[in-house]
Enzyme design. Structure first.
Site, mmCIF file in Angstrom:
data_model
loop_
_atom_site.group_PDB
_atom_site.id
_atom_site.type_symbol
_atom_site.label_atom_id
_atom_site.label_comp_id
_atom_site.label_asym_id
_atom_site.label_seq_id
_atom_site.Cartn_x
_atom_site.Cartn_y
_atom_site.Cartn_z
ATOM 1 N N ASP A 92 -1.121 6.243 7.060
ATOM 2 C CA ASP A 92 -2.267 5.401 6.709
ATOM 3 C C ASP A 92 -2.446 4.403 7.846
ATOM 4 O OD1 ASP A 92 -4.019 3.476 5.774
ATOM 5 O OD2 ASP A 92 -3.034 3.208 3.841
ATOM 6 N N LYS B 94 -12.287 -1.978 8.176
ATOM 7 C CA LYS B 94 -11.464 -2.959 8.876
ATOM 8 C C LYS B 94 -11.963 -3.151 10.309
ATOM 9 C CE LYS B 94 -8.556 -2.693 5.324
ATOM 10 N NZ LYS B 94 -8.335 -3.764 4.346
ATOM 11 N N TRP C 87 0.815 -1.214 0.000
ATOM 12 C CA TRP C 87 0.000 0.000 0.000
ATOM 13 C C TRP C 87 0.846 1.260 0.000
ATOM 14 C CZ3 TRP C 87 -4.425 -0.433 -1.950
ATOM 15 C CH2 TRP C 87 -5.179 -1.592 -1.786
#
Length: 401
Positions: free
Chosen positions: A204, A229, A115
């Site tokens: 992040d 999540k 990511w």
């Protein structure tokens, strides 16, 4: 097809607490006594505006967010923020340093997994400044090409005056995570950041948001997380933005900065209490229910303790399997994620057999990301310790087969 629920170890959209889903089902028909379902009610109604304020309050109180930072709600997920962060922080840098050329504007990226790699690629695609990879974890991996570690502090090289410094706290695909322990070599090297300035540090936190406290939260310019999540359904992104990073992007554009799409402008979100356009109303509602439940259980202190126990049990089972030549850890010790535990099952056909046996026992979504393969168990907040015990029991049973 069975009507019973399985244990969902998926990486996201991920499991939500049963009690929250049951409460949300009521809200789909009648939200807070309005007689209107949450998916139907106006986002400008006083009832929804009050609920959004409650959600903001839960985030602020549980994470201890200082008043120096605003909490914003938007859409687009982490991928949307790959772009929004670049555009907003380049605009800020342009306002602070109008005479610099694009070649003199650096954007620092700490690349520790899939990511953060994608985030750096988006920054290069957009242009407006030079991307400096402050560190790339792959050369320090066992095979020289995988993301299996958090690099040592002495490997980082930050720019003296970057527009942004970006890292991904937990790499969902690769199972790599920065340690919360400041003394750990796998912690983020805050001491190496440019001094005597408000560092434009961006994190992040999608996979671990609201699962444990955030180290040195106040030292971050921006923290963001996709809700899907630990918090709620896909469609909601939560931002914690230091107020000096909420700038007039149109004024920056007159000085040569790139124009920013209106829904990506942090000032637009802040000036309109995240209600400039219709937000993800249902996702906000369910996230509010989740965080209310979290507070009732004891908040981040409760989850930090439970999540640590959960992960330790799975890592211990992997280690036991490694000693017997059946399992193989994919991440170096000390760099492993508490949220996304990854490993290989060794032997021809063994991985398929492991997954098949897990599914037969009601455990789903354990297959690793398509880009890296293997097994991935995502142990988000809604996965109970009892469910983790069931996974560990199966892992040990598989060793004996």
């Amino acid at each position: 097809m069975s009507d019973s629920r399985v244990i969902n170890f998926g990486a996201g959209p991920s499991v939500l607490p049963d009690s929250v889903l049951q409460e949300a089902a009521k809200g789909l028909l009648n939200f807070n006594g309005t007689g209107i379902g949450i998916a139907e009610i106006s986002h400008r109604s006083k009832e929804f505006v009050a609920f959004l304020a409650e959600l903001e309050g839960q985030v602020r109180s549980q994470l201890e967010v200082p008043e120096t930072h605003s909490i914003l709600f938007t859409q687009g997920g982490a991928t949307g923020q790959f772009s929004a962060i670049v555009l907003n922080l380049l605009a800020r840098h342009r306002l602070l340093h109008p005479d610099l050329s694009n070649d003199e504007r650096a954007m620092d990226y700490v690349v520790t997994g899939s990511w953060s790699k994608k985030a750096a690629e988006e920054a290069r695609r957009l242009g407006g400044g030079q991307v400096n990879v402050a560190v790339d974890a792959r050369p320090y991996s066992k095979d020289g090409k995988s993301f299996d570690n958090i690099p040592a502090h002495d490997t980082y090289t930050f720019s003296p005056n970057p527009a942004l410094i970006y890292y991904c706290e937990n790499e969902t695909v690769d199972g790599v995570e920065f340690s919360n322990d400041a003394s750990s070599p796998a912690s983020f090297p805050f001491h190496l950041l440019p001094q005597n300035t408000l560092a434009p540090l961006v994190a992040d936190y999608s996979s671990s948001f609201m699962s444990r406290p955030i180290p040195r939260l106040a030292d971050h310019a921006i923290i963001y997380a996709g809700a899907q999540k630990n918090i709620g359904p896909a469609g909601l992104t939560i931002l914690i933005v230091r107020k000096d990073c909420i700038v007039d992007v149109d004024a920056a554009a007159k000085l040569g900065a790139m124009p920013v799409p209106i829904t990506m402008v942090y000032k637009t979100l802040a000036d309109n209490n995240s209600l400039y356009n219709t937000p993800s109303v249902l996702a906000i509602y369910i996230s509010g229910l989740v965080l209310k439940r979290s507070a009732e259980l004891g908040g981040l202190k409760y989850y930090e303790e439970v999540n640590k126990r959960k992960a330790e049990k799975v890592y211990a089972a992997i280690k036991e399997g490694a000693e017997k030549g059946v399992y193989q850890a994919k991440v170096k010790e000390g760099s492993g994620s508490l949220m996304n535990v990854v490993f290989n099952v060794l032997g021809e056909g063994a991985e398929a057999k492991f997954l098949s046996g897990a599914e037969a026992r009601g455990m789903q979504a354990l297959k690793g990301h398509r880009s890296v393969g293997g097994i991935r168990a995502s142990l988000y907040n809604a996965i109970t310790e009892q469910q983790v015990d069931m996974l560990v029991a199966y892992m040990k049973e598989f060793l004996e087969q």
